[in-house]
Design an enzyme around this catalytic site. Structure first.
Site, PDB file in Angstrom:
ATOM      1  N   LEU A  89      10.675  65.346  47.203  1.00  0.00           N
ATOM      2  CA  LEU A  89      11.617  65.127  46.113  1.00  0.00           C
ATOM      3  C   LEU A  89      12.498  63.974  46.546  1.00  0.00           C
ATOM      4  O   LEU A  89      12.943  63.935  47.697  1.00  0.00           O
ATOM      5  CB  LEU A  89      12.488  66.374  45.887  1.00  0.00           C
ATOM      6  CG  LEU A  89      11.803  67.592  45.246  1.00  0.00           C
ATOM      7  CD1 LEU A  89      12.708  68.811  45.331  1.00  0.00           C
ATOM      8  CD2 LEU A  89      11.445  67.297  43.790  1.00  0.00           C
ATOM      9  N   ASP A  90      12.768  63.027  45.646  1.00  0.00           N
ATOM     10  CA  ASP A  90      13.594  61.899  46.066  1.00  0.00           C
ATOM     11  C   ASP A  90      15.041  62.353  46.296  1.00  0.00           C
ATOM     12  O   ASP A  90      15.415  63.479  45.966  1.00  0.00           O
ATOM     13  CB  ASP A  90      13.482  60.723  45.084  1.00  0.00           C
ATOM     14  CG  ASP A  90      14.100  61.012  43.733  1.00  0.00           C
ATOM     15  OD1 ASP A  90      15.294  61.346  43.684  1.00  0.00           O
ATOM     16  OD2 ASP A  90      13.397  60.886  42.713  1.00  0.00           O
ATOM     17  N   GLU A  91      15.833  61.473  46.861  1.00  0.00           N
ATOM     18  CA  GLU A  91      17.185  61.825  47.308  1.00  0.00           C
ATOM     19  C   GLU A  91      18.049  62.409  46.191  1.00  0.00           C
ATOM     20  O   GLU A  91      18.813  63.344  46.400  1.00  0.00           O
ATOM     21  CB  GLU A  91      17.853  60.565  47.888  1.00  0.00           C
ATOM     22  CG  GLU A  91      19.154  60.819  48.591  1.00  0.00           C
ATOM     23  CD  GLU A  91      19.709  59.557  49.253  1.00  0.00           C
ATOM     24  OE1 GLU A  91      20.786  59.656  49.837  1.00  0.00           O
ATOM     25  OE2 GLU A  91      19.071  58.480  49.172  1.00  0.00           O
ATOM     26  N   LYS A  92      17.900  61.880  44.973  1.00  0.00           N
ATOM     27  CA  LYS A  92      18.750  62.328  43.872  1.00  0.00           C
ATOM     28  C   LYS A  92      18.176  63.524  43.119  1.00  0.00           C
ATOM     29  O   LYS A  92      18.804  64.041  42.209  1.00  0.00           O
ATOM     30  CB  LYS A  92      18.982  61.176  42.891  1.00  0.00           C
ATOM     31  CG  LYS A  92      19.851  60.079  43.477  1.00  0.00           C
ATOM     32  CD  LYS A  92      20.089  58.983  42.476  1.00  0.00           C
ATOM     33  CE  LYS A  92      20.994  57.908  43.068  1.00  0.00           C
ATOM     34  NZ  LYS A  92      21.207  56.805  42.125  1.00  0.00           N
ATOM     35  N   SER A  93      16.974  63.956  43.491  1.00  0.00           N
ATOM     36  CA  SER A  93      16.354  65.119  42.849  1.00  0.00           C
ATOM     37  C   SER A  93      16.586  66.345  43.715  1.00  0.00           C
ATOM     38  O   SER A  93      16.863  66.242  44.900  1.00  0.00           O
ATOM     39  CB  SER A  93      14.863  64.877  42.636  1.00  0.00           C
ATOM     40  OG  SER A  93      14.673  63.743  41.817  1.00  0.00           O
TER      41      SER A  93
END
Length: 196
Positions: free
Chosen positions: A52-56
């Site tokens: 999951l990317d940093e903002k997810s």
């Protein structure tokens, strides 16, 4: 699925907003970042199955078993996301996303595969996020469900942007049969098996 006799360990976690899906820094630019290793004393050889990317945020599976990781990734297991989007999203935009849209990936154009997308009728019961999101005073911010069997980098965000509705918040709520349920950001649950 058969794995070797080595005792492997498996975890289900709620990856918080602002964390990278890795356990330690790989270069000096990342020193100030948050890593999964801060959430728990994970064993050697632990790896995230998908990212999951940093903002997810939301459901992330971890294992020390590389074969298990490859097996889950190669099976094209369903992954369901709840995405809060900017602006009142139309049925037409939802249909476009479900049929597949063209996004950029690794500097090339990529056509996403057909997937399941629908508007959520009510706001999902999720923990509040550490970083505030703009509220309804600045216009509608509805939620949609997106279920994929692929997982290109930032795919859901790119898909909502292509149809004119940037993602404000993105939470993975399901991987196969494993659900986020009532987990809270930073929760870590060790399990005997990862049956998806």
């Amino acid at each position: 699925m058969e794995t070797s006799k080595t005792h492997h360990r498996h975890f289900i976690i709620y990856k918080p907003y602002g964390f990278l899906s890795q356990f330690k820094s790989h270069d000096s630019k990342q020193q100030s970042k948050n890593f999964l290793g801060a959430l728990h004393d994970f064993p050697e050889g632990i790896m995230a199955i998908g990212r999951l990317d940093e903002k997810s945020e939301g459901l992330l599976l971890l294992t020390t078993d590389g074969k298990m990781s490859d097996y889950i990734n190669s099976r094209k297991v369903e992954k369901e996301y709840y995405a809060q989007v900017d602006g009142a999203i139309s049925a037409e935009a939802i249909t476009k996303m479900s049929e597949g849209v063209e996004i950029g990936f690794n500097g090339k154009k990529y056509q996403t595969k057909p997937c399941t997308v629908f508007a959520l009728e009510s706001i999902p019961e999720l923990p509040s996020r550490s970083k505030k999101i703009r509220d309804e005073r600045h216009g509608p911010a509805p939620w949609i469900s997106v279920t994929l069997k692929e997982g290109k980098f930032r795919q859901v965000r790119k898909m909502t942007s292509v149809v004119g509705h940037p993602t404000l918040r993105l939470v993975r709520v399901r991987v196969g049969d494993i659900l986020l349920h009532k987990m809270q950001p930073g929760d870590v649950v060790e399990v005997d098996d990862l049956r998806v």
